[in-house]
Each structure stands twice: as structure tokens, then as C-alpha cells.
Design a protein around this motif. Structure first.
Motif, mmCIF file in Angstrom:
data_model
loop_
_atom_site.group_PDB
_atom_site.id
_atom_site.type_symbol
_atom_site.label_atom_id
_atom_site.label_comp_id
_atom_site.label_asym_id
_atom_site.label_seq_id
_atom_site.Cartn_x
_atom_site.Cartn_y
_atom_site.Cartn_z
ATOM 1 N N ASN A 176 -8.815 4.091 -5.330
ATOM 2 C CA ASN A 176 -9.212 3.681 -3.514
ATOM 3 C C ASN A 176 -10.490 2.036 -3.355
ATOM 4 O O ASN A 176 -10.884 1.845 -4.583
ATOM 5 C CB ASN A 176 -10.023 4.927 -2.852
ATOM 6 N N ASN B 87 -2.082 6.160 2.225
ATOM 7 C CA ASN B 87 -2.612 5.819 3.915
ATOM 8 C C ASN B 87 -1.929 7.106 4.560
ATOM 9 O O ASN B 87 -1.331 7.778 4.340
ATOM 10 C CB ASN B 87 -1.956 4.441 4.107
ATOM 11 N N SER C 86 -5.460 1.740 -0.125
ATOM 12 C CA SER C 86 -6.549 1.707 0.859
ATOM 13 C C SER C 86 -6.474 3.476 1.009
ATOM 14 O O SER C 86 -7.744 3.498 1.624
ATOM 15 C CB SER C 86 -5.564 0.710 2.466
ATOM 16 N N PRO D 171 -8.504 -1.418 6.500
ATOM 17 C CA PRO D 171 -7.707 -0.842 5.114
ATOM 18 C C PRO D 171 -8.545 -1.612 4.367
ATOM 19 O O PRO D 171 -8.269 -1.233 2.578
ATOM 20 C CB PRO D 171 -6.758 -1.718 5.725
ATOM 21 N N ARG D 172 -9.254 -2.874 4.525
ATOM 22 C CA ARG D 172 -9.511 -3.413 3.301
ATOM 23 C C ARG D 172 -9.643 -3.494 1.945
ATOM 24 O O ARG D 172 -10.258 -4.298 0.874
ATOM 25 C CB ARG D 172 -10.886 -2.621 3.195
ATOM 26 N N GLY E 190 -3.107 1.250 13.645
ATOM 27 C CA GLY E 190 -3.437 1.147 12.104
ATOM 28 C C GLY E 190 -2.342 -0.374 12.028
ATOM 29 O O GLY E 190 -2.931 -0.775 10.869
ATOM 30 N N ASP F 272 0.662 -1.264 0.192
ATOM 31 C CA ASP F 272 0.187 -0.174 -0.099
ATOM 32 C C ASP F 272 0.490 1.231 -0.445
ATOM 33 O O ASP F 272 1.602 1.774 1.243
ATOM 34 C CB ASP F 272 -0.841 -0.192 1.300
ATOM 35 N N TYR G 161 -6.353 4.646 3.526
ATOM 36 C CA TYR G 161 -5.998 4.209 4.591
ATOM 37 C C TYR G 161 -6.263 5.325 6.312
ATOM 38 O O TYR G 161 -5.372 5.861 6.024
ATOM 39 C CB TYR G 161 -5.265 3.286 5.692
ATOM 40 N N HIS G 162 -7.251 5.582 6.580
ATOM 41 C CA HIS G 162 -6.408 7.000 8.324
ATOM 42 C C HIS G 162 -6.967 6.161 8.855
ATOM 43 O O HIS G 162 -7.176 6.895 10.324
ATOM 44 C CB HIS G 162 -7.944 8.106 7.744
#
Length: 261
Positions: free
Chosen positions: A166, A6, A196, A204-205, A25, A3, A198-199
Motif C-alpha cells: 500500500n 481501491n 492506493s 489516494p496518496r 474519489g 491503481d 483508497y476508500h
């Protein structure tokens, strides 16, 4: 999976708020089988023109990055961590010569358009970045509210950009319009990466996204989007072409009685 978009660095943007959020995370990444991550906090390109503010912010990110590296070594030592930024192009032709601004110090730079909207000069702005020696990777084109022309996405790629969708968009996390645009990019062979964004909240999916792509008949595309092309990016190499995804369609009976999207 790898990734490169993020917001894991703690306390510098709207991602991980603190060390505890960063640890959460990191653990979420490890749980999904992510082996490498490039942390990319937000940065307005216009900030680079104001030396005092620029140096103050980059100094804050440097210190927070050091904390993330220490946390990663303690919590997830097998997870490779690199850094970069998600650069908002609110001013044309930013100076990206500082390697901290680029993805893992390569020539690749993650960029986004301002105000979640495609500006009228998007193509020339991308081309100018390329002329200056950088390779723009455009974040989440499917999420821009006025993106309604796949020909524009093809032009951005012709001008030197690569496109990153995304994972959450493909899964419908940003609504049906972003979902349909994301799948549309894949169906036209216009997506080069999936990441991701990602936050440091929830999952993260990326694993869920990989499963969705496989279920749609896109196992080969999933491998390039989620692993192979990102690995090439970390090596400073351009992505391999991702073949247009011919999605497996539900049967007529399923479409009539449910079970198909």
C-alpha cells in the motif's frame, strides 16, 4: 499512474458510501494523475459457495459498478475504469471462474488473508490458486499483524503470488511497523506493485508515494511499482522484476541533529 486496489464502487463496502463519495474519489484520482483504476470491493471467498447470497451481492455490485461507470464518464472521461474484487481467502480454493471476480477480467486476482493475519497454510493456499489457473496478487502483506518473516514473503512469490504494498504503508499511514515492513519488502526486491487501497476519503496518496520513492533513490522502482507493472497486469502480462531499493540514507549530521527518518 495506474491503481488496481481501491474501493470506489459506491454503497457496496466500506469505501465510497454513495455516488457523491464516488465522485469525490474519481476527482481525487484525476487530480493525482492516475490514468486507469480497477475498482475492487471486498468479497469473502466463502460467499461464493452460497449461490443465493453470492448472486444477490454480485447483482448489487453490478448495479453500483454501472453507476460508477456513468459517473466516471461524466466527471473524469479520461480515466479508464475497470473492475475486480479484493477477495478474502476465508475458505481455500474458491471458484474464480467468473471474470468479474478477477482484475479487469485477466487471470490476476487480488486476494487478502482473513482477519489481517497470515494463516498457517498461506503458502499452500496461494499455490492452489495458481494450480487452478489464477494468478494471485496478495494485497498489503506489510499490514498483517503477524507478518515478521521476509522469507515467508519470498515463499509466497515462489509459489506463484505477486505482492502489492500500500502506498499509505510506505508513507507511514498505518503505523511504523507496517511502514518498516513495506520498505523492507522493497529493499529485498519482493514487492511487485504499489497501490492506493483508497476508500474514497482524503487523497489516494499515490503521487506522494511516488515522490517518497524518488527521494529515496527509487525513481526506476517507482515507475514499475506505480505504473509499468500495473499496465502489464491490465494486459494480462506478469510484472517485470523490481530491483531491490538501496535507499539513500541521510548524512550522519542529519541523523544526529534531525531531518532523517
Amino acid at each position: 499512474m495506474i491503481d488496481f486496489h481501491n474501493h470506489l464502487i459506491p454503497g457496496v463496502d466500506d469505501g465510497a458510501a454513495d455516488a457523491a463519495g464516488a465522485v469525490e474519489g474519481l476527482r481525487a484520482f484525476a487530480a493525482e494523475g492516475i490514468t486507469a483504476a480497477v475498482a475492487t470491493p471486498h468479497l469473502r471467498a466463502s460467499l461464493l459457495e452460497r449461490a443465493g447470497e453470492r448472486d444477490e451481492y454480485l447483482g448489487q455490485v453490478d448495479a453500483a459498478w454501472a453507476r460508477l461507470v456513468a459517473l466516471g464518464g461524466a466527471e473524469c472521461p479520461s480515466l479508464r475504469l475497470e473492475r475486480g474484487f479484493e477477495v478474502m481467502l476465508d475458505t481455500p480454493a474458491p471458484d474464480l471462474s467468473d471474470p468479474r471476480l478477477r482484475l479487469a477480467g485477466t487471470q490476476f486476482v487480488l486476494v487478502e488473508f482473513p482477519f489481517m493475519s497470515v494463516p498457517p497454510n498461506a503458502g499452500p493456499a496461494i499455490f492452489e490458486l495458481k494450480l487452478n489457473g489464477w494468478t494471485p496478487v496478495l494485497a498489503h502483506p506489510e499490514r498483517y499483524g503477524n507478518f515478521d518473516d521476509f522469507a515467508a514473503a519470498a515463499e509466497w512469490r515462489q509459489r506463484g503470488a505477486y505482492l502489492q504494498v500500500n502506498c499509505g504503508s510506505l508513507l507511514g499511514r498505518y503505523g511504523p511497523e507496517a511502514r518498516d515492513r513495506a520498505w523492507g519488502l522493497l529493499e529485498r526486491g519482493l514487492a511487485d506493485y504499489a497501490a492506493s487501497d483508497y476508500h474514497a476519503r482524503g487523497a489516494p496518496r499515490m503521487a506522494e508515494c511516488r515522490a517518497a520513492l524518488a527521494a529515496a533513490g527509487g525513481e526506476a522502482q517507482a515507475d514499475l511499482l506505480l505504473r509499468g507493472n500495473a499496465a502489464r497486469l491490465l494486459d494480462g502480462q506478469p510484472p517485470l522484476p523490481v530491483a531491490p531499493l538501496r535507499r539513500a540514507r541521510p548524512s550522519l549530521i542529519k541523523r544526529i541533529f534531525g531531518g532523517g527518518r
